[in-house]
Design an enzyme around this catalytic site. Structure first.
Site, PDB file in Angstrom:
ATOM      1  N   HIS A  78       0.843  -1.204   0.000  1.00 59.72           N
ATOM      2  CA  HIS A  78       0.000   0.000   0.000  1.00 59.72           C
ATOM      3  C   HIS A  78       0.878   1.254   0.000  1.00 59.72           C
ATOM      4  CE1 HIS A  78      -3.468  -2.550   0.626  1.00 59.72           C
ATOM      5  NE2 HIS A  78      -2.815  -3.130   1.623  1.00 59.72           N
TER       6      HIS A  78
ATOM      7  N   TYR B 115       2.700  -6.700   9.926  1.00 56.41           N
ATOM      8  CA  TYR B 115       2.767  -5.237   9.838  1.00 56.41           C
ATOM      9  C   TYR B 115       3.937  -4.691  10.651  1.00 56.41           C
ATOM     10  CZ  TYR B 115      -2.082  -5.451   8.058  1.00 56.41           C
ATOM     11  OH  TYR B 115      -3.211  -5.711   7.332  1.00 56.41           O
TER      12      TYR B 115
END
EC number: 1.11.1.-
Length: 330
Positions: free
Chosen positions: A59, A322
Site C-alpha cells: 500500500h 505489519y
C-alpha cells in the site's frame, strides 16, 4: 535480533498493544518475515536489503486525512461495547492502493481504507478493502498468492490451476469497476470478530462500510480522460466542500457460517447492525497524528472491551507482519 531493532520492536508493540514475541514467531506455517518477503517481492538477502533502503512497503501509494466517528446511540440496546458510548471519536484515515509501487496508476479497481479511531481510553483500528472476496484461507495460500502474482502470467495461471480461492478472487476482480472516488466505494473487513451482546452471547460478525453518497463507478471513457493520479486530489478537494461519509455495519454470522475462513462469503440475508457513521472532513489534517500516520501501522486486533478477534489465521498474522514491515522501514 539486533538490540536496537528489538528495542524498536518492543516500543512498537507497546504502542500497538501487541506482544513482542507473537510479532515474530507464531503458530503458523509461515513466519512474519516470510510473509513480508512474499508481499514485498524480496525472496533473498540482496533484495531484502535493497527493499529496506527504499523503505519498501505494501500500500505504498496512499495519503492520510482525518475526521470523526459518530456511534449509533441504539447500538447499546444490543451490544455491550462501552467504547461506542462516546458521542464523537476522532479518526485518522489512510486511503491507498494495493502493492509496493508508490507511482501506481489510480485507474485500477483496487481501493483500500484504514482507520484509527482513538477514544478516551481505548482504540479501534480498521484495515479494509473494496473487495469482499479474499484470496487465501490460510498463510500457505497467502504466501503462494503473493509469490506467484509477482511471476506474471505464468504465476497467475499456476494460482488459477492450483488454488481455487485465488481463482475465485481473480474472477471477482475482473468484474470490479474503478470507483470515481475513494468516497464512492464500499469497504469490507474480510476477517471475522467476536462481539459481546448484552445478554451475554458472543456474536461473530464482519465489518462493512457503505458510502452515504452511494457507489459511483467510472466508465472506460471517463477513466481514459483522467490522469493516473486523480484519487488523492479528488478526495482532498471533496472534503473541503462536503464531508465524505460511510455508514459502518456489522454483518452477523449464523451458526452454519464459516467464521475463521475469510474466503467464505456469508449470504446477503444475514442480519446487519448499524454501528455508526464515519465522517472524513480533514478537521485534523494539520495535526501530528495525521501528518505522520504513514509512519505507523494500523493494528486490526487493537480492540476495545467487548470485541475480540476470531481464530482466523489471516487476521492473527496481520499485526506481526505489519510490525515486521514497520521495522524494516526504519
Amino acid at each position: 535480533m539486533h538490540s536496537s531493532v528489538l528495542s524498536l520492536a518492543i516500543k512498537t508493540c507497546l504502542i500497538t498493544g501487541f506482544s513482542v514475541f507473537s510479532s515474530f514467531v507464531f503458530a503458523a506455517d509461515k513466519t512474519s518475515a516470510e510473509l513480508v518477503d512474499a508481499v514485498n517481492g524480496t525472496p533473498d538477502l540482496t533484495s531484502r536489503e535493497a527493499g529496506k533502503k527504499v523503505k519498501l512497503r505494501n500500500h505504498a501509494k496512499g495519503f492520510c486525512t482525518s475526521g470523526a466517528f459518530i456511534p449509533n446511540p441504539k447500538l447499546q440496546d444490543s451490544l455491550a461495547i462501552p467504547f461506542f458510548k462516546q458521542a464523537e471519536i476522532p479518526i485518522t484515515a489512510r486511503f491507498s492502493l494495493g502493492g509496493t509501487n508508490p507511482h501506481a496508476s489510480d485507474k485500477g479497481a483496487g481501493r483500500f481504507m484504514s482507520l484509527k479511531i482513538d477514544g478516551d481510553k481505548e482504540s479501534l483500528n480498521f484495515v479494509t478493502t473494496n473487495s469482499p472476496v479474499f484470496f487465501a484461507s490460510n498463510l500457505e495460500e497467502f504466501f503462494n498468492f503473493q509469490t506467484k502474482v509477482k511471476q506474471g502470467a505464468e504465476g497467475k495461471q499456476w494460482l488459477v490451476e492450483n488454488q481455487p480461492n485465488a481463482k475465485a478472487f481473480f474472477d471477482f476482480i475482473n468484474t470490479l469497476q474503478p470507483s470515481a472516488s475513494f468516497a464512492n466505494s464500499r469497504y469490507f473487513g474480510v476477517n471475522s470478530f467476536l462481539f459481546s451482546a448484552n445478554n451475554g452471547d458472543i456474536k461473530p460478525g464482519r465489518w462493512s462500510f457503505e458510502p452515504v453518497d452511494g457507489v459511483i463507478n467510472l466508465s472506460q471513457t471517463q477513466l481514459e480522460a483522467l490522469p493516473s493520479d486523480f484519487l488523492k486530489q479528488e478526495m482532498l478537494t471533496r472534503i473541503q466542500q462536503k464531508p465524505a461519509k460511510w455508514d459502518l455495519y456489522i454483518k452477523f454470522a449464523e451458526p452454519s457460517d464459516e467464521i475463521n475462513d475469510p474466503t467464505v462469503l456469508w449470504p446477503e440475508s444475514r442480519e446487519r447492525l448499524l454501528v455508526g457513521q464515519v465522517v472524513i472532513d480533514g478537521r485534523s489534517d494539520s495535526e501530528t497524528a495525521t501528518m505522520q500516520c504513514d509512519k505507523g501501522i494500523f493494528n486490526p486486533v487493537l480492540l476495545p472491551q467487548g470485541i475480540k478477534p476470531s481464530a482466523d489465521p489471516i487476521l492473527n498474522a496481520r499485526t506481526p507482519a505489519y510490525i515486521e514491515s514497520f521495522i524494516r522501514r526504519q
